[in-house]
Design an enzyme around this catalytic site. Structure first.
Site, PDB file in Angstrom:
ATOM      1  N   ASN A 102       0.692  -1.212  -0.038  1.00 27.83           N
ATOM      2  CA  ASN A 102       0.068   0.029   0.088  1.00 27.83           C
ATOM      3  C   ASN A 102       0.806   1.167   0.129  1.00 27.83           C
ATOM      4  O   ASN A 102       1.328   1.631   1.119  1.00 27.83           O
ATOM      5  CB  ASN A 102      -0.956  -0.055   1.178  1.00 27.83           C
ATOM      6  N   TRP A 103       0.979   1.742  -1.273  1.00 29.20           N
ATOM      7  CA  TRP A 103       2.060   2.929  -1.482  1.00 29.20           C
ATOM      8  C   TRP A 103       1.554   4.127  -0.659  1.00 29.20           C
ATOM      9  O   TRP A 103       2.010   5.071  -0.425  1.00 29.20           O
ATOM     10  CB  TRP A 103       2.298   3.080  -2.768  1.00 29.20           C
ATOM     11  N   LYS A 104       0.177   4.152  -0.432  1.00 33.33           N
ATOM     12  CA  LYS A 104      -0.625   5.270   0.183  1.00 33.33           C
ATOM     13  C   LYS A 104      -0.298   6.701  -0.859  1.00 33.33           C
ATOM     14  O   LYS A 104      -0.291   6.329  -2.103  1.00 33.33           O
ATOM     15  CB  LYS A 104      -0.419   5.827   1.552  1.00 33.33           C
ATOM     16  N   HIS A 144      -9.904   1.612   3.669  1.00 33.50           N
ATOM     17  CA  HIS A 144      -8.798   1.819   4.702  1.00 33.50           C
ATOM     18  C   HIS A 144      -9.235   2.583   5.811  1.00 33.50           C
ATOM     19  O   HIS A 144      -9.877   3.628   5.607  1.00 33.50           O
ATOM     20  CB  HIS A 144      -7.572   2.383   3.910  1.00 33.50           C
ATOM     21  N   GLU A 146      -7.571   5.312   7.175  1.00 34.57           N
ATOM     22  CA  GLU A 146      -7.297   6.447   6.647  1.00 34.57           C
ATOM     23  C   GLU A 146      -8.398   6.946   5.972  1.00 34.57           C
ATOM     24  O   GLU A 146      -8.900   8.195   6.278  1.00 34.57           O
ATOM     25  CB  GLU A 146      -5.897   6.572   6.006  1.00 34.57           C
ATOM     26  N   GLU A 192      -6.843  -4.631   9.895  1.00 35.70           N
ATOM     27  CA  GLU A 192      -5.567  -3.667  10.196  1.00 35.70           C
ATOM     28  C   GLU A 192      -6.053  -2.940  11.551  1.00 35.70           C
ATOM     29  O   GLU A 192      -6.687  -2.076  11.493  1.00 35.70           O
ATOM     30  CB  GLU A 192      -5.582  -2.775   9.094  1.00 35.70           C
ATOM     31  N   GLY A 218       1.321   2.263  11.023  1.00 38.28           N
ATOM     32  CA  GLY A 218       2.439   3.410  11.191  1.00 38.28           C
ATOM     33  C   GLY A 218       2.997   3.545  12.202  1.00 38.28           C
ATOM     34  O   GLY A 218       3.611   4.706  12.328  1.00 38.28           O
ATOM     35  N   SER A 249       2.052  -2.267  10.466  1.00 42.77           N
ATOM     36  CA  SER A 249       3.633  -2.205  10.793  1.00 42.77           C
ATOM     37  C   SER A 249       4.191  -3.717  10.480  1.00 42.77           C
ATOM     38  O   SER A 249       5.161  -4.245  11.560  1.00 42.77           O
ATOM     39  CB  SER A 249       3.868  -1.787  12.211  1.00 42.77           C
ATOM     40  N   GLY A 309       2.361  -1.054   4.437  1.00 46.97           N
ATOM     41  CA  GLY A 309       2.394   0.371   3.999  1.00 46.97           C
ATOM     42  C   GLY A 309       3.999   0.637   3.933  1.00 46.97           C
ATOM     43  O   GLY A 309       4.406   0.302   2.920  1.00 46.97           O
TER      44      GLY A 309
END
Ligand code: PGA
Length: 253
Positions: free
Chosen positions: A9-11, A97, A99, A169, A175, A215, A236
């Site tokens: 997941n490059w975000k 997600h 976020e 998640e 993160g 993580s 991520g």
């Protein structure tokens, strides 16, 4: 055997050139994937076509969008539809997600609509769920995540649910460098599988891939993925470092 998946997941990271370089470095490692193993790159919209063409000859490599809108088309400036994704050959889309739930107010109901539209265009959703720290601390994480699944997925038919990939998640692990323990991940994954089994039957639940995210690193992937109900990871930070993501991919069952 269930599909075992390493999903990057490059975000909202990397320039186009940096993305190309990262992908080259990963593909140059020529990781040989077993039939049940998949690598998926969830990348920003402007890079989807590039990544899809770079991986075209690599067996079991796929690209995913990180989001799409609920509607088919129309006056929704700035949004991207499932039909558009299908039209450029995209087969996967991350949905829900944490976020997006937090910063863009995506609700379980809205995600049910996004799931429907993706399935209608033959795009497999990677559906994210997971609890915040306060819920984990109060010990009510199972019912919290169960509700996310119920409200976004339980309207599906058996045939439709088979196309879904689930990513558990825990928000407190995303993160933060604070990974769930192998036991915490296995416990939740096995609980989610039991919830899915009640609704869709044991055989279907047994086929569904449930990824862990939060993580995942080169040095903990092997142990996390070794759990019977953990079928890979949604990664991520560590997916932005070629060597680390290669190691994570090699840790798949
Ligand atoms: P992380 O992110 O690996 O950086 O914790 C995971 C995710 O948000 O998908």
């Amino acid at each position: 055997m269930r599909k075992q998946i390493a999903a990057a997941n490059w975000k909202m990271n990397l320039t186009y050139r940096q993305g190309e370089q990262l992908l080259d470095d990963i593909l140059n490692a020529k990781i040989s994937l077993k039939d049940q193993q998949l690598v998926v790159f969830a990348v920003p919209f402007p890079y989807l076509i590039m990544v899809n063409s770079e991986i075209a000859d690599a067996k079991n490599y796929f690209v995913a969008a990180q989001n799409c809108y609920t509607k088919k088309s129309g006056a929704y400036t700035g949004e991207v539809s499932a039909e558009m994704l299908q039209s450029i050959g995209i087969k996967f889309c991350v949905l829900g997600h944490s976020e997006r739930r937090e910063y863009f107010a995506e609700s379980n109901q809205m995600l049910a609509e996004k799931i429907n539209i993706c399935l209608a265009y033959d795009i497999a959703p990677i559906f994210c769920c997971g609890e915040p720290l306060s819920i984990r601390e109060s010990g009510t994480q199972n019912s919290y995540v169960e509700k996310q699944l119920k409200e976004s997925l339980f309207h599906l038919s058996t045939e439709q649910i088979r196309k879904i990939i689930i990513a558990y998640e825990p928000i407190w692990a995303i993160g933060t460098g604070k990974t769930a323990t192998t036991e915490q991940a296995q416990e939740m994954h096995s609980y989610l599988r039991s919830v899915l089994a009640k609704q869709f039957g044991d055989d279907v639940a047994d086929e569904l891939s449930i990824l862990y995210g939060g993580s995942v690193k080169a040095n903990n992937a092997k142990e996390l993925f070794s759990s019977p109900d953990v079928d890979g990871g949604l990664v991520g930070g560590a997916s932005l470092i070629a060597g680390d993501f290669i190691e994570i991919t090699r840790a798949l069952k």
